[in-house]
Design a protein around this motif. Sequence first.
Motif, PDB file in Angstrom:
ATOM      1  N   SER A 137       0.868  -1.354  -0.242  1.00 28.03           N
ATOM      2  CA  SER A 137      -0.191  -0.033   0.083  1.00 28.03           C
ATOM      3  C   SER A 137       0.835   1.113   0.132  1.00 28.03           C
ATOM      4  CB  SER A 137      -0.906  -0.105   1.158  1.00 28.03           C
ATOM      5  OG  SER A 137      -0.205   0.141   2.473  1.00 28.03           O
ATOM      6  N   GLN A 138       2.131   1.158   0.187  1.00 28.96           N
ATOM      7  CA  GLN A 138       2.870   2.340   0.461  1.00 28.96           C
ATOM      8  C   GLN A 138       4.467   1.856   0.226  1.00 28.96           C
ATOM      9  OE1 GLN A 138       2.300   4.343   3.962  1.00 28.96           O
ATOM     10  NE2 GLN A 138       4.301   5.553   3.772  1.00 28.96           N
ATOM     11  N   GLY A 139       5.173   2.803  -0.416  1.00 29.52           N
ATOM     12  CA  GLY A 139       6.695   2.372  -0.509  1.00 29.52           C
ATOM     13  C   GLY A 139       7.423   3.447  -1.375  1.00 29.52           C
ATOM     14  N   LEU A 140       8.710   3.192  -1.604  1.00 25.35           N
ATOM     15  CA  LEU A 140       9.558   4.056  -2.577  1.00 25.35           C
ATOM     16  C   LEU A 140      10.654   3.117  -2.972  1.00 25.35           C
ATOM     17  CD1 LEU A 140      12.479   4.879  -0.980  1.00 25.35           C
ATOM     18  CD2 LEU A 140      10.927   6.175   0.320  1.00 25.35           C
ATOM     19  N   SER A 153       1.384   8.500   1.880  1.00 27.23           N
ATOM     20  CA  SER A 153       2.164   9.229   2.806  1.00 27.23           C
ATOM     21  C   SER A 153       3.251   9.930   1.945  1.00 27.23           C
ATOM     22  CB  SER A 153       3.035   8.427   3.988  1.00 27.23           C
ATOM     23  OG  SER A 153       1.864   8.061   4.807  1.00 27.23           O
ATOM     24  N   ALA A 154       3.496  11.127   2.058  1.00 30.26           N
ATOM     25  CA  ALA A 154       4.345  12.056   1.463  1.00 30.26           C
ATOM     26  C   ALA A 154       5.925  11.884   2.199  1.00 30.26           C
ATOM     27  CB  ALA A 154       4.209  13.510   1.361  1.00 30.26           C
ATOM     28  N   GLU A 155       6.762  11.719   1.248  1.00 33.26           N
ATOM     29  CA  GLU A 155       8.359  11.584   1.704  1.00 33.26           C
ATOM     30  C   GLU A 155       9.386  12.851   1.481  1.00 33.26           C
ATOM     31  OE1 GLU A 155       9.867   8.819   3.025  1.00 33.26           O
ATOM     32  OE2 GLU A 155       8.241   7.441   2.907  1.00 33.26           O
ATOM     33  N   PRO A 156       9.724  13.265   2.698  1.00 34.01           N
ATOM     34  CA  PRO A 156      10.718  14.298   2.271  1.00 34.01           C
ATOM     35  C   PRO A 156      11.912  14.026   1.346  1.00 34.01           C
ATOM     36  CG  PRO A 156      11.243  13.208   4.270  1.00 34.01           C
ATOM     37  CD  PRO A 156      10.146  12.591   3.883  1.00 34.01           C
ATOM     38  N   ILE A 157      11.949  15.285   0.477  1.00 33.64           N
ATOM     39  CA  ILE A 157      12.872  14.874  -0.739  1.00 33.64           C
ATOM     40  C   ILE A 157      14.306  15.882  -0.307  1.00 33.64           C
ATOM     41  CG2 ILE A 157      11.451  14.037  -2.276  1.00 33.64           C
ATOM     42  CD1 ILE A 157      11.062  16.799  -3.569  1.00 33.64           C
ATOM     43  N   LEU A 158      15.333  15.396  -0.514  1.00 36.54           N
ATOM     44  CA  LEU A 158      16.571  16.069  -0.329  1.00 36.54           C
ATOM     45  C   LEU A 158      17.610  16.014  -1.377  1.00 36.54           C
ATOM     46  CD1 LEU A 158      17.248  14.613   3.356  1.00 36.54           C
ATOM     47  CD2 LEU A 158      16.235  17.026   2.696  1.00 36.54           C
ATOM     48  N   VAL A 159      18.277  17.103  -1.612  1.00 37.00           N
ATOM     49  CA  VAL A 159      19.290  17.025  -2.838  1.00 37.00           C
ATOM     50  C   VAL A 159      20.649  17.458  -2.267  1.00 37.00           C
ATOM     51  CG1 VAL A 159      17.774  17.029  -4.892  1.00 37.00           C
ATOM     52  CG2 VAL A 159      18.637  19.062  -3.735  1.00 37.00           C
ATOM     53  N   ARG A 160      21.549  16.843  -2.804  1.00 31.98           N
ATOM     54  CA  ARG A 160      22.923  17.483  -2.499  1.00 31.98           C
ATOM     55  C   ARG A 160      23.136  19.222  -2.772  1.00 31.98           C
ATOM     56  NH1 ARG A 160      26.414  13.455  -0.765  1.00 31.98           N
ATOM     57  NH2 ARG A 160      26.077  11.380  -1.356  1.00 31.98           N
ATOM     58  N   ASP A 161      23.743  19.736  -1.847  1.00 34.79           N
ATOM     59  CA  ASP A 161      23.949  21.069  -2.127  1.00 34.79           C
ATOM     60  C   ASP A 161      25.269  21.017  -3.238  1.00 34.79           C
ATOM     61  OD1 ASP A 161      25.485  23.698  -2.196  1.00 34.79           O
ATOM     62  OD2 ASP A 161      24.268  24.030  -0.419  1.00 34.79           O
ATOM     63  N   PRO A 162      24.945  21.606  -4.373  1.00 34.40           N
ATOM     64  CA  PRO A 162      25.916  21.293  -5.505  1.00 34.40           C
ATOM     65  C   PRO A 162      27.393  22.292  -5.090  1.00 34.40           C
ATOM     66  CG  PRO A 162      24.459  23.046  -5.934  1.00 34.40           C
ATOM     67  CD  PRO A 162      23.914  22.370  -4.791  1.00 34.40           C
ATOM     68  N   ASP A 163      27.392  23.138  -4.055  1.00 36.42           N
ATOM     69  CA  ASP A 163      28.587  23.513  -3.716  1.00 36.42           C
ATOM     70  C   ASP A 163      29.485  23.015  -2.667  1.00 36.42           C
ATOM     71  OD1 ASP A 163      28.453  25.714  -5.572  1.00 36.42           O
ATOM     72  OD2 ASP A 163      27.008  26.824  -4.269  1.00 36.42           O
ATOM     73  N   GLN A 164      28.517  22.025  -1.638  1.00 34.43           N
ATOM     74  CA  GLN A 164      28.951  21.506  -0.689  1.00 34.43           C
ATOM     75  C   GLN A 164      28.062  19.963  -0.854  1.00 34.43           C
ATOM     76  OE1 GLN A 164      27.777  24.617   2.448  1.00 34.43           O
ATOM     77  NE2 GLN A 164      29.786  24.359   3.001  1.00 34.43           N
ATOM     78  N   ARG A 169      19.979  19.686   0.817  1.00 32.75           N
ATOM     79  CA  ARG A 169      19.124  20.523   0.998  1.00 32.75           C
ATOM     80  C   ARG A 169      17.875  19.970   0.732  1.00 32.75           C
ATOM     81  NH1 ARG A 169      21.594  25.386  -2.746  1.00 32.75           N
ATOM     82  NH2 ARG A 169      19.246  26.096  -2.315  1.00 32.75           N
ATOM     83  N   PRO A 170      16.635  20.658   1.637  1.00 30.23           N
ATOM     84  CA  PRO A 170      15.471  20.105   1.455  1.00 30.23           C
ATOM     85  C   PRO A 170      14.831  20.719   0.472  1.00 30.23           C
ATOM     86  CG  PRO A 170      15.738  21.491   3.378  1.00 30.23           C
ATOM     87  CD  PRO A 170      17.223  21.372   2.670  1.00 30.23           C
ATOM     88  N   LEU A 171      13.923  20.095  -0.590  1.00 27.09           N
ATOM     89  CA  LEU A 171      13.258  20.378  -1.583  1.00 27.09           C
ATOM     90  C   LEU A 171      11.593  20.308  -1.567  1.00 27.09           C
ATOM     91  CD1 LEU A 171      14.916  19.353  -4.851  1.00 27.09           C
ATOM     92  CD2 LEU A 171      15.270  21.392  -3.758  1.00 27.09           C
ATOM     93  N   GLY A 172      11.337  19.988  -0.233  1.00 24.04           N
ATOM     94  CA  GLY A 172       9.673  19.709   0.261  1.00 24.04           C
ATOM     95  C   GLY A 172       9.466  18.194   0.325  1.00 24.04           C
ATOM     96  N   THR A 173       8.461  17.878  -0.253  1.00 22.02           N
ATOM     97  CA  THR A 173       7.854  16.320   0.139  1.00 22.02           C
ATOM     98  C   THR A 173       7.355  15.916  -1.390  1.00 22.02           C
ATOM     99  OG1 THR A 173       5.610  17.021   0.839  1.00 22.02           O
ATOM    100  CG2 THR A 173       7.150  16.518   2.369  1.00 22.02           C
ATOM    101  N   LEU A 174       7.317  14.506  -1.321  1.00 20.19           N
ATOM    102  CA  LEU A 174       6.751  13.897  -2.566  1.00 20.19           C
ATOM    103  C   LEU A 174       5.900  12.861  -2.427  1.00 20.19           C
ATOM    104  CD1 LEU A 174       7.292  13.491  -5.865  1.00 20.19           C
ATOM    105  CD2 LEU A 174       8.939  12.005  -5.328  1.00 20.19           C
TER     106      LEU A 174
END
Length: 249
Positions: A137-140, A153-164, A169-174
């Motif tokens: 019923s749920q997964g990723l 359920s929404a999952e938090p999404i994070l990406v690497r900071d291109p300079d560090q 860096r958080p981009l919100g939820t998905l």
Amino acid sequence: MIRRARPLLGTFVEIRARADQAVLTHAFEAVAQAHALMSYQDTASELSRLNSEAWRRPVPVHPWTWRVLAAARWLHVHSAGAFDCTVPDGPDAGMDAVELLPGRTVRFRRRVRLDLSGIAKGFAVDRAIDRLRRAGSQGLVNAGGDLRVFGPSAEPILVRDPDQPQRLRPLGTLADGALATSAPYFSEQDGRWAVRDPRDGGSPSRYRSVSVLAPTCLRADALTKVVWVRGAEAAGPLLARLRAEAIVL
């Protein structure tokens, strides 16, 4: 919720789902099958057979390989040539050389080589999600920058900071969607990156990181390259057509 990870697709693939271990194993098998079919590095893959034989004669391919090639051809046409899976090692490179013939056979009009890594990883994630959906019923599924989520359920999404790159860096939820990110975190050389503009051979440097949100991981994965090459504004109509949006840093 069960969580497992395995080395596949040249990265670590993490699968999390409300399902039993057998279902996760089945999902990992889908990822492994896509890798076995479309790995550029594996000389035993179906893609390697295409690269060695399709310029001489039509070659039958697996339905999954056919689907990825059809998507790649469509994106090549509708991105004005910005998406191109041919290897730039000669004057005859170009997706226009790839013919999809009846009976799921493929022929190259001239001698070219394909590298599907810019789209096949997203496709593999989608196939794993297909298998999880049937039983859970749920997964990723997260494959080193290619993420797809399903369920309530929404999952938090994070990406690497291109300079560090060690910083996230958080981009919100998905929820019920996919995200793919392309960035030269650890591969940059002399200020340039491997993403090239197939139309002139240049290496676009307008962004430090490109993420695309889309309904499927195949679309998100491939569209990051289109945004890198054309820019977010020029790629806007295609993004809208495919119900996708870009986040650039």
